[in-house]
Design an enzyme around this catalytic site. Structure first.
Site, mmCIF file in Angstrom:
data_model
loop_
_atom_site.group_PDB
_atom_site.id
_atom_site.type_symbol
_atom_site.label_atom_id
_atom_site.label_comp_id
_atom_site.label_asym_id
_atom_site.label_seq_id
_atom_site.Cartn_x
_atom_site.Cartn_y
_atom_site.Cartn_z
ATOM 1 N N VAL A 1 108.632 22.942 80.540
ATOM 2 C CA VAL A 1 108.270 23.400 78.716
ATOM 3 C C VAL A 1 107.512 21.783 79.136
ATOM 4 O O VAL A 1 107.429 21.813 78.157
ATOM 5 C CB VAL A 1 109.617 23.237 77.970
ATOM 6 C CG1 VAL A 1 110.252 25.135 77.958
ATOM 7 C CG2 VAL A 1 110.092 21.558 78.415
ATOM 8 N N HIS B 1 109.310 29.264 80.545
ATOM 9 C CA HIS B 1 110.636 29.038 79.347
ATOM 10 C C HIS B 1 109.768 28.514 78.005
ATOM 11 O O HIS B 1 110.872 27.708 77.711
ATOM 12 C CB HIS B 1 111.877 28.349 80.223
ATOM 13 C CG HIS B 1 112.336 28.541 81.005
ATOM 14 N ND1 HIS B 1 113.476 28.192 81.960
ATOM 15 C CD2 HIS B 1 113.107 30.647 81.171
ATOM 16 C CE1 HIS B 1 113.829 28.930 82.398
ATOM 17 N NE2 HIS B 1 113.807 30.572 81.728
ATOM 18 N N CYS C 1 107.876 27.072 62.805
ATOM 19 C CA CYS C 1 108.971 27.351 61.105
ATOM 20 C C CYS C 1 110.067 28.710 61.487
ATOM 21 O O CYS C 1 109.232 29.596 61.802
ATOM 22 C CB CYS C 1 107.635 27.280 60.088
ATOM 23 S SG CYS C 1 108.873 28.026 58.359
ATOM 24 N N CYS D 1 106.783 25.263 53.789
ATOM 25 C CA CYS D 1 107.135 26.293 53.118
ATOM 26 C C CYS D 1 108.671 25.359 53.165
ATOM 27 O O CYS D 1 109.350 26.642 52.488
ATOM 28 C CB CYS D 1 107.334 27.742 53.538
ATOM 29 S SG CYS D 1 107.661 27.408 55.655
ATOM 30 N N GLY E 1 111.569 22.508 93.579
ATOM 31 C CA GLY E 1 112.605 22.300 92.060
ATOM 32 C C GLY E 1 113.133 22.230 91.617
ATOM 33 O O GLY E 1 113.153 21.644 90.455
ATOM 34 N N THR E 2 113.863 23.052 92.021
ATOM 35 C CA THR E 2 114.532 24.522 90.998
ATOM 36 C C THR E 2 115.810 24.504 91.456
ATOM 37 O O THR E 2 115.891 24.899 93.138
ATOM 38 C CB THR E 2 113.566 26.126 90.602
ATOM 39 O OG1 THR E 2 114.916 26.166 89.914
ATOM 40 C CG2 THR E 2 113.498 26.184 91.848
ATOM 41 N N SER E 3 116.928 24.897 90.706
ATOM 42 C CA SER E 3 118.580 24.136 91.491
ATOM 43 C C SER E 3 119.000 25.900 91.464
ATOM 44 O O SER E 3 119.782 26.643 92.616
ATOM 45 C CB SER E 3 118.765 23.720 90.318
ATOM 46 O OG SER E 3 119.276 25.069 89.001
ATOM 47 N N ASN F 1 112.690 20.938 97.496
ATOM 48 C CA ASN F 1 113.988 20.599 97.142
ATOM 49 C C ASN F 1 114.335 19.100 97.700
ATOM 50 O O ASN F 1 114.637 19.318 98.681
ATOM 51 C CB ASN F 1 114.721 21.457 96.394
ATOM 52 C CG ASN F 1 115.822 21.245 95.233
ATOM 53 O OD1 ASN F 1 116.501 20.046 94.854
ATOM 54 N ND2 ASN F 1 116.025 22.588 95.022
HETATM 55 P P1 NAD Z 1 117.642 22.215 87.296
HETATM 56 O O1 NAD Z 1 117.592 20.697 86.207
HETATM 57 O O2 NAD Z 1 118.535 23.114 86.877
HETATM 58 O O3 NAD Z 1 117.857 21.541 88.578
HETATM 59 C C1 NAD Z 1 116.268 20.164 89.231
HETATM 60 C C2 NAD Z 1 116.558 20.591 90.702
HETATM 61 O O4 NAD Z 1 115.359 19.701 91.095
HETATM 62 C C3 NAD Z 1 117.792 20.782 91.902
HETATM 63 O O5 NAD Z 1 118.141 21.710 92.538
HETATM 64 C C4 NAD Z 1 118.136 19.144 92.036
HETATM 65 O O6 NAD Z 1 117.554 19.400 93.251
HETATM 66 C C5 NAD Z 1 116.066 18.898 92.139
HETATM 67 N N1 NAD Z 1 115.404 17.904 92.034
HETATM 68 C C6 NAD Z 1 115.118 16.854 92.121
HETATM 69 N N2 NAD Z 1 114.654 15.708 91.970
HETATM 70 C C7 NAD Z 1 113.595 16.346 92.993
HETATM 71 C C8 NAD Z 1 112.708 15.984 93.517
HETATM 72 N N3 NAD Z 1 112.083 14.263 93.206
HETATM 73 N N4 NAD Z 1 112.479 16.450 94.392
HETATM 74 C C9 NAD Z 1 112.751 17.758 94.497
HETATM 75 N N5 NAD Z 1 113.386 17.861 93.936
HETATM 76 C C10 NAD Z 1 114.263 17.409 92.939
HETATM 77 O O7 NAD Z 1 116.000 22.328 86.853
HETATM 78 P P2 NAD Z 1 115.567 24.121 86.883
HETATM 79 O O8 NAD Z 1 115.986 25.443 87.587
HETATM 80 O O9 NAD Z 1 114.512 23.985 86.327
HETATM 81 O O10 NAD Z 1 116.266 24.470 85.873
HETATM 82 C C11 NAD Z 1 116.179 23.548 84.581
HETATM 83 C C12 NAD Z 1 115.941 24.721 83.098
HETATM 84 O O11 NAD Z 1 115.973 23.469 82.505
HETATM 85 C C13 NAD Z 1 114.906 24.769 83.201
HETATM 86 O O12 NAD Z 1 114.946 26.437 82.313
HETATM 87 C C14 NAD Z 1 113.644 24.390 82.729
HETATM 88 O O13 NAD Z 1 113.628 25.174 81.306
HETATM 89 C C15 NAD Z 1 114.150 23.475 81.887
HETATM 90 N N6 NAD Z 1 114.488 22.199 82.167
HETATM 91 C C16 NAD Z 1 112.703 21.080 82.080
HETATM 92 C C17 NAD Z 1 112.749 20.131 82.232
HETATM 93 C C18 NAD Z 1 110.866 20.278 81.885
HETATM 94 O O14 NAD Z 1 110.441 20.882 81.515
HETATM 95 N N7 NAD Z 1 110.409 19.332 82.934
HETATM 96 C C19 NAD Z 1 113.392 19.555 81.745
HETATM 97 C C20 NAD Z 1 114.848 19.725 82.285
HETATM 98 C C21 NAD Z 1 115.108 21.219 81.619
HETATM 99 ZN ZN ZN Z 2 107.051 27.979 56.977
#
Ligand code: NAD
Ligand code: ZN
Length: 252
Positions: A104, A120, A128, A151, A188-190, A214
């Site tokens: 986000v 997301h 609002c 408002c 970089g997503t779990s 990752n």
């Molecule tokens: P997550 O927090 O569940 O997982 C993060 C993943 O990134 C892990 O698998 C970890 O091993 C990996 N990671 C950490 N550091 C890294 C690096 N330097 N290089 C490569 N990989 C690395 O994240 P997600 O899967 O995106 O799910 C979490 C939810 O939280 C999402 O829906 C998101 O909307 C929200 N979120 C967003 C932000 C942001 O916008 N930056 C921050 C925190 C959470």
């Molecule tokens: Zn309003």
């Protein structure tokens, strides 16, 4: 590692349509903590509880205080890193067609990526609850909590809380991209937050090659991913983009 990067870059260079799915890990090197993993927000609070729409509706001031305000301050000063730039480079090479991000933070757009699906939602603005007027979140980072609209309605960030639906247009755009890609980078997503985590599975079922980047293994790593490039996303994405740039579209 060098050989793995070269092989994965070859997949990218030979592909017709590369897309990326990104998560909080891609922004860690920009100073934004992820939810899970080392240094993740879960070590301090339980985002599943605090970042749930029910928690927000019950006590918006608490969720603003525990999560939204700090995150808003962090995002206001964060800059894109080499991993975001690597995806920009792949787009400029004519290889990457779109990014589906769970983040986000707006850092893909700040880096210069032009086709970003915000699965997301976004933290750039708030709306609002009563009259639905939008305004920049920066108006809400100081002062009384919860912040209120003119408002009198409570303001909420335009992100998707746990327990909420994915915005329809983002959902459809993501599905269309997944259905037509032949390579998906998963950075970089779990891969634990649904329905986003399902997208690499769907891409794989459609015959796409999955290249995962990752720090750690995920539920995808041993079953879905064809390539698992372990390490910080900045370094891996910089190397992948450079290697792909040096290859012709037949991979030579
Ligand atoms: P997550 O927090 O569940 O997982 C993060 C993943 O990134 C892990 O698998 C970890 O091993 C990996 N990671 C950490 N550091 C890294 C690096 N330097 N290089 C490569 N990989 C690395 O994240 P997600 O899967 O995106 O799910 C979490 C939810 O939280 C999402 O829906 C998101 O909307 C929200 N979120 C967003 C932000 C942001 O916008 N930056 C921050 C925190 C959470
Ligand atoms: Zn309003």
């Amino acid at each position: 590692m060098e050989a793995l990067i070269q092989q994965a870059a070859k997949e990218i260079a030979c592909a017709r349509n590369v897309i990326a799915l990104t998560g909080a890990g891609i922004s860690v090197e920009s100073g934004i903590p992820p939810f899970r993993g080392k240094g993740g927000l879960w070590e301090k609070i339980d985002p599943m509880e605090v970042a749930h729409i029910d928690a927000f509706m019950e006590d918006p001031a608490r969720v603003w205080r525990l999560l939204i305000q700090d995150m808003g301050h962090l995002l206001a000063s964060a800059q894109p890193n080499d991993a975001h730039q690597g995806l920009v480079a792949l787009e400029k090479q004519g290889r990457l067609t779109s990014i589906i991000t769970q983040n986000v933070d707006g850092l893909h757009q700040a880096a210069g990526s032009s086709r970003v699906v915000e699965f997301h939602g976004s933290f750039a603005t708030v709306s609002c609850l009563k009259c639905h007027t939008k305004q920049p979140i920066k108006n809400c980072l100081t002062g009384e909590l919860p912040p209120l609209c003119d408002c009198g309605g409570v303001l909420r960030p335009d992100c998707v809380f746990f327990g909420e639906m994915i915005p329809m247009n983002a959902f459809h755009a993501a599905q269309a991209a997944v259905a037509t890609c032949d390579v998906m980078l998963v950075v970089g997503t779990s891969a634990t937050v649904q329905p986003a985590a399902q997208m690499p599975v769907m891409a794989k079922q459609n015959g796409a090659v999955i290249i995962e980047v990752n720090l750690d293994s995920t539920p995808l790593s041993h079953s879905i991913s064809d390539y698992m490039i372990k390490g910080p996303a900045g370094n891996s994405m910089r190397q992948l983009a450079t290697a792909a740039n040096e290859m012709r579209s037949d991979g030579s």
